[in-house]
Design a protein around this motif. Sequence first.
Motif, short mmCIF file in Angstrom:
data_model
loop_
_atom_site.label_atom_id
_atom_site.label_comp_id
_atom_site.label_asym_id
_atom_site.label_seq_id
_atom_site.Cartn_x
_atom_site.Cartn_y
_atom_site.Cartn_z
N HIS A 12 0.85 -1.19 0.00
CA HIS A 12 0.00 0.00 0.00
C HIS A 12 0.88 1.24 0.00
CE1 HIS A 12 -2.38 -3.26 1.80
NE2 HIS A 12 -3.40 -2.69 1.19
N ASP A 13 0.28 2.37 -0.36
CA ASP A 13 1.06 3.61 -0.34
C ASP A 13 0.73 4.43 0.90
OD1 ASP A 13 -1.39 4.82 -0.89
OD2 ASP A 13 -0.91 5.25 -2.97
N ALA A 14 1.45 5.53 1.07
CA ALA A 14 1.29 6.36 2.27
C ALA A 14 -0.14 6.84 2.44
CB ALA A 14 2.25 7.54 2.21
N ALA A 15 -0.82 7.18 1.35
CA ALA A 15 -2.20 7.66 1.43
C ALA A 15 -3.13 6.61 2.04
CB ALA A 15 -2.70 8.09 0.05
N ASP A 16 -2.91 5.34 1.71
CA ASP A 16 -3.72 4.26 2.28
C ASP A 16 -3.53 4.19 3.80
OD1 ASP A 16 -4.65 3.42 -0.25
OD2 ASP A 16 -2.90 2.11 -0.51
N TRP A 18 -2.39 6.63 5.80
CA TRP A 18 -2.91 7.84 6.43
C TRP A 18 -4.43 7.79 6.52
CZ3 TRP A 18 0.03 9.89 9.63
CH2 TRP A 18 1.36 10.21 9.37
N GLN A 19 -5.08 7.21 5.52
CA GLN A 19 -6.53 7.06 5.56
C GLN A 19 -6.94 6.16 6.73
OE1 GLN A 19 -8.83 8.69 3.89
NE2 GLN A 19 -10.48 7.60 4.90
N LEU A 20 -6.24 5.06 6.90
CA LEU A 20 -6.51 4.17 8.03
C LEU A 20 -6.24 4.89 9.35
CD1 LEU A 20 -7.27 1.35 9.07
CD2 LEU A 20 -4.85 0.70 8.81
N PHE A 21 -5.18 5.67 9.39
CA PHE A 21 -4.84 6.44 10.59
C PHE A 21 -5.99 7.38 10.95
CE2 PHE A 21 -3.11 10.31 12.48
CZ PHE A 21 -2.42 9.80 13.58
N LYS A 22 -6.58 8.03 9.96
CA LYS A 22 -7.65 9.01 10.21
C LYS A 22 -8.97 8.36 10.59
CE LYS A 22 -5.70 12.33 6.99
NZ LYS A 22 -5.81 12.91 5.65
N THR A 23 -9.25 7.17 10.07
CA THR A 23 -10.57 6.57 10.27
C THR A 23 -10.62 5.56 11.41
OG1 THR A 23 -10.11 4.87 8.60
CG2 THR A 23 -11.22 6.88 7.86
N SER A 24 -9.50 5.04 11.83
CA SER A 24 -9.51 4.01 12.88
C SER A 24 -9.83 4.63 14.24
CB SER A 24 -8.15 3.32 12.95
OG SER A 24 -8.15 2.37 14.00
N PHE A 35 3.13 4.51 11.61
CA PHE A 35 4.44 3.92 11.34
C PHE A 35 4.59 3.60 9.86
CE2 PHE A 35 6.94 0.06 10.69
CZ PHE A 35 8.13 0.37 11.32
N PHE A 36 3.59 2.92 9.28
CA PHE A 36 3.67 2.52 7.89
C PHE A 36 3.52 3.70 6.93
CE2 PHE A 36 3.10 -1.70 9.65
CZ PHE A 36 4.03 -2.40 8.92
N ALA A 37 2.75 4.69 7.29
CA ALA A 37 2.63 5.88 6.45
C ALA A 37 3.99 6.58 6.35
CB ALA A 37 1.57 6.83 7.00
N LEU A 38 4.65 6.72 7.48
CA LEU A 38 5.97 7.36 7.49
C LEU A 38 6.99 6.51 6.73
CD1 LEU A 38 5.99 8.56 11.21
CD2 LEU A 38 5.71 9.99 9.15
N LEU A 39 6.89 5.18 6.87
CA LEU A 39 7.77 4.28 6.13
C LEU A 39 7.53 4.43 4.63
CD1 LEU A 39 9.85 1.95 6.10
CD2 LEU A 39 7.91 0.37 6.32
#
Length: 103
Positions: A12-16, A18-24, A35-39
């Motif tokens: 997945h890419d950073a946008a995916d 960050w989307q999970l980060f915002k909605t979880s 962690f994965f968005a920054l990676l």
Amino acid sequence: MKSNAFSQPLQHDAADFWQLFKTSTCAVQRRRAQFFALLAEGRSLPDLLALTRYSRMSAYTLLARYHAQGLDGLADARHGNTGAPTLLTPDEQQRMALRLRQD
């Protein structure tokens, strides 16, 4: 030669992430998504560890889970852990509670 989990491409890419980060609504899942968005944005391992406060071992474990399970691997698996079975039957628990109140 041992495979480096950080050398494997992310699915997945950073946008995916960050989307999970915002909605979880789960703090554990949000932290892992960060962690994965920054990676995915190309941060170095030392930067990731400093920003997220994960240990190197935890980061590698998390990466292995992600590579095996995808985004589902970022979920907090402790919710499904019911713990060890009780040692006493409900009747025995009731009798013990009664006995404790009497003493």
